[in-house]
Write a protein that holds these residues in place. Structure first.
Motif, mmCIF file in Angstrom:
data_model
loop_
_atom_site.group_PDB
_atom_site.id
_atom_site.type_symbol
_atom_site.label_atom_id
_atom_site.label_comp_id
_atom_site.label_asym_id
_atom_site.label_seq_id
_atom_site.Cartn_x
_atom_site.Cartn_y
_atom_site.Cartn_z
ATOM 1 N N LEU A 191 -31.034 -17.385 -42.992
ATOM 2 C CA LEU A 191 -30.718 -17.083 -44.382
ATOM 3 C C LEU A 191 -29.836 -15.844 -44.507
ATOM 4 C CD1 LEU A 191 -34.183 -17.781 -46.077
ATOM 5 C CD2 LEU A 191 -32.073 -19.069 -46.434
ATOM 6 N N ARG A 192 -30.082 -14.857 -43.655
ATOM 7 C CA ARG A 192 -29.336 -13.602 -43.774
ATOM 8 C C ARG A 192 -27.895 -13.720 -43.313
ATOM 9 N NH1 ARG A 192 -32.713 -8.186 -42.651
ATOM 10 N NH2 ARG A 192 -30.834 -7.405 -43.659
ATOM 11 N N ILE A 193 -27.555 -14.805 -42.637
ATOM 12 C CA ILE A 193 -26.138 -15.008 -42.293
ATOM 13 C C ILE A 193 -25.536 -16.138 -43.126
ATOM 14 C CG2 ILE A 193 -26.307 -14.033 -39.975
ATOM 15 C CD1 ILE A 193 -26.408 -16.885 -38.865
ATOM 16 N N GLY A 194 -26.187 -16.427 -44.251
ATOM 17 C CA GLY A 194 -25.598 -17.328 -45.227
ATOM 18 C C GLY A 194 -25.856 -18.800 -45.027
ATOM 19 N N ALA A 252 -21.999 -11.867 -44.612
ATOM 20 C CA ALA A 252 -23.294 -12.191 -45.208
ATOM 21 C C ALA A 252 -24.369 -11.226 -44.744
ATOM 22 C CB ALA A 252 -23.689 -13.626 -44.851
ATOM 23 N N LEU A 253 -24.347 -10.889 -43.466
ATOM 24 C CA LEU A 253 -25.329 -9.950 -42.926
ATOM 25 C C LEU A 253 -25.130 -8.558 -43.522
ATOM 26 C CD1 LEU A 253 -27.677 -9.952 -40.948
ATOM 27 C CD2 LEU A 253 -26.081 -9.287 -39.139
ATOM 28 N N ALA A 254 -23.869 -8.147 -43.648
ATOM 29 C CA ALA A 254 -23.574 -6.845 -44.246
ATOM 30 C C ALA A 254 -24.048 -6.783 -45.686
ATOM 31 C CB ALA A 254 -22.069 -6.562 -44.166
ATOM 32 N N ALA A 255 -23.848 -7.887 -46.425
ATOM 33 C CA ALA A 255 -24.271 -7.928 -47.826
ATOM 34 C C ALA A 255 -25.789 -7.837 -47.944
ATOM 35 C CB ALA A 255 -23.768 -9.215 -48.478
ATOM 36 N N SER A 256 -26.499 -8.477 -47.013
ATOM 37 C CA SER A 256 -27.959 -8.431 -47.076
ATOM 38 C C SER A 256 -28.478 -7.031 -46.762
ATOM 39 C CB SER A 256 -28.564 -9.450 -46.105
ATOM 40 O OG SER A 256 -28.344 -9.085 -44.764
ATOM 41 N N TYR A 257 -27.826 -6.338 -45.826
ATOM 42 C CA TYR A 257 -28.204 -4.957 -45.531
ATOM 43 C C TYR A 257 -27.970 -4.072 -46.749
ATOM 44 C CZ TYR A 257 -28.984 -5.525 -40.510
ATOM 45 O OH TYR A 257 -29.476 -5.879 -39.286
ATOM 46 N N GLU A 258 -26.818 -4.258 -47.384
ATOM 47 C CA GLU A 258 -26.469 -3.436 -48.547
ATOM 48 C C GLU A 258 -27.446 -3.672 -49.697
ATOM 49 O OE1 GLU A 258 -22.668 -2.662 -51.554
ATOM 50 O OE2 GLU A 258 -22.479 -3.992 -49.813
ATOM 51 N N ALA A 259 -27.849 -4.927 -49.876
ATOM 52 C CA ALA A 259 -28.767 -5.246 -50.967
ATOM 53 C C ALA A 259 -30.128 -4.572 -50.791
ATOM 54 C CB ALA A 259 -28.944 -6.758 -51.061
ATOM 55 N N ALA A 262 -30.529 -1.639 -48.961
ATOM 56 C CA ALA A 262 -30.360 -0.248 -48.526
ATOM 57 C C ALA A 262 -31.188 0.721 -49.363
ATOM 58 C CB ALA A 262 -28.884 0.132 -48.581
ATOM 59 N N HIS A 263 -31.258 0.485 -50.675
ATOM 60 C CA HIS A 263 -31.978 1.425 -51.532
ATOM 61 C C HIS A 263 -33.481 1.422 -51.266
ATOM 62 C CE1 HIS A 263 -32.647 -2.365 -53.673
ATOM 63 N NE2 HIS A 263 -33.653 -1.775 -54.295
ATOM 64 N N ARG A 264 -33.978 0.383 -50.559
ATOM 65 C CA ARG A 264 -35.402 0.328 -50.243
ATOM 66 C C ARG A 264 -35.741 1.067 -48.956
ATOM 67 N NH1 ARG A 264 -38.232 -3.324 -53.220
ATOM 68 N NH2 ARG A 264 -37.014 -4.700 -54.575
ATOM 69 N N HIS A 265 -34.730 1.603 -48.311
ATOM 70 C CA HIS A 265 -34.959 2.308 -47.049
ATOM 71 C C HIS A 265 -34.477 3.747 -47.138
ATOM 72 C CE1 HIS A 265 -36.073 -1.432 -45.047
ATOM 73 N NE2 HIS A 265 -35.052 -2.008 -45.655
ATOM 74 N N SER A 266 -34.659 4.384 -48.308
ATOM 75 C CA SER A 266 -34.253 5.770 -48.493
ATOM 76 C C SER A 266 -35.139 6.681 -47.656
ATOM 77 C CB SER A 266 -34.375 6.173 -49.962
ATOM 78 O OG SER A 266 -33.657 5.289 -50.785
ATOM 79 N N PRO A 267 -34.602 7.777 -47.121
ATOM 80 C CA PRO A 267 -35.432 8.746 -46.397
ATOM 81 C C PRO A 267 -36.542 9.254 -47.298
ATOM 82 C CG PRO A 267 -33.105 9.225 -46.115
ATOM 83 C CD PRO A 267 -33.199 8.176 -47.182
ATOM 84 N N ARG A 268 -37.681 9.516 -46.705
ATOM 85 C CA ARG A 268 -38.821 9.988 -47.487
ATOM 86 C C ARG A 268 -38.441 11.288 -48.224
ATOM 87 N NH1 ARG A 268 -44.686 10.103 -44.826
ATOM 88 N NH2 ARG A 268 -44.130 7.882 -44.884
#
Length: 315
Positions: free
Chosen positions: A177-180, A293-300, A302-308
């Motif tokens: 799914l992550r590669i489209g 597609a993989l880059a887009a999934s990472y970007e989507a 990204a905000h859930r992996h902010s440094p503590r």
């Protein structure tokens, strides 16, 4: 010696595939032994446990050592992938030489109920490494390549698995799914069958089952096969019932299960290796679309992996 045994021993009727390399012999024995007859198991266990000693024996000598017949020895050699016993002896000699040049494992994979936790870690780590090495050595790359080609061009892919194999099915589906690509891994056996009914030529169905005899996995694969989809079986038993509905069979390896580990995690580890090989192969073939597609999934995400303590999506 019968004429049939003489002909096979001489190499006539040899299989078209190249014999396994010496390093793959032990892996082949571990993978195929559970599906062998008891007499063939004795031969397989003998050659795996003492390659140097068996390499020095004639077909008659090995038959006498294992309490079997010359025909059984030859059949075992052929099941392991060798044209005849002469080829198996050469592989045994090569394996013995490799073992003599290196050090034998310092630990055993048997885990006792009173083992210290440090020993458990060491034994499990060794066993997992061995399982991965065995799976890689025995994996048919021609079958793997054909499976990758089918997946890369599939309209959709269904992946079937139950229990621990179901987790592997979910892993593969998420990767695709992550590669489209369009992929499904139904967890309900009834839904798996109703999904399989919708498959057709150009689609792919994958069954993941270590035993190769899980009915809830075999049934949807059979339906997909009958509908014309390309079917793939990932199993630890290359002659198991699931393979009769598989266009391509990818064999995994695992150590024997024990009382403390009735569902040995090594079987799942070997399945995950095969899944990763499939995914990387598909990503290579579809790189122009897979990479974005993989880059887009990472970007989507990204905000859930902010440094503590860092900024979040909302203040």
């Amino acid at each position: 010696m019968t004429q049939d045994v003489k002909e096979i021993f001489a190499g006539s009727g040899s299989p078209t595939a190249a014999p396994p390399a010496p390093a793959a012999l032990a892996a082949k024995v571990r993978t195929l032994a559970p599906s062998m007859t008891r007499s063939m198991q004795r031969v397989a266990e003998a050659v795996a446990n003492d390659p140097a000693g068996c390499a020095a024996l004639t077909v008659t000598g090995l038959a006498e050592l294992t309490g079997t017949s010359e025909a059984t020895v030859v059949r075992t050699a052929r099941l392991l992938g060798y044209p005849g016993y002469r080829d198996l002896r050469l592989a045994l000699a090569g394996l013995a030489a490799q073992q003599q040049s290196g050090r034998a494992p310092a630990i055993t994979t048997d885990i006792a109920v009173d083992d210290p936790i440090a020993d458990v870690v060491a034994k499990l780590a060794y066993e997992e490494q061995q399982t991965l090495a065995d799976t890689a050595a025995a994996l048919d790359t021609a079958q793997l390549g054909a499976a990758v080609a089918a997946l890369a061009t599939a309209r959709r892919t269904d992946v079937y698995g139950i229990g621990a194999s179901g987790l592997v099915a979910q892993d593969l589906t998420q990767k695709l799914l992550r590669i489209g690509l369009v992929a499904h891994a139904p967890t309900d056996p009834h839904l798996a069958v109703t999904n399989a009914v919708q498959l057709r030529t150009g689609d792919v169905a994958i069954a993941i089952t270590h035993s190769g005899s899980t009915g809830d996995v075999i049934e949807p694969l059979r339906v997909a096969f009958e509908r014309g989809a390309t079917t793939i079986a990932i199993t630890g038993r290359p002659d198991a019932p699931v393979t009769q509905y598989a266009d391509h069979v990818l064999t995994t390896s695992s150590s024997r299960e024990s009382e403390l580990r009735p569902a040995a995690m090594s079987s799942r580890t070997s399945q995950l290796l095969v899944v990763d090989c499939l995914f990387v192969g598909v990503a290579q073939r579809t790189y122009e679309t897979a990479a974005p597609a993989l880059a887009a999934s990472y970007e989507a995400l990204a905000h859930r992996h902010s440094p503590r303590g860092g900024p979040t999506a909302r203040s």
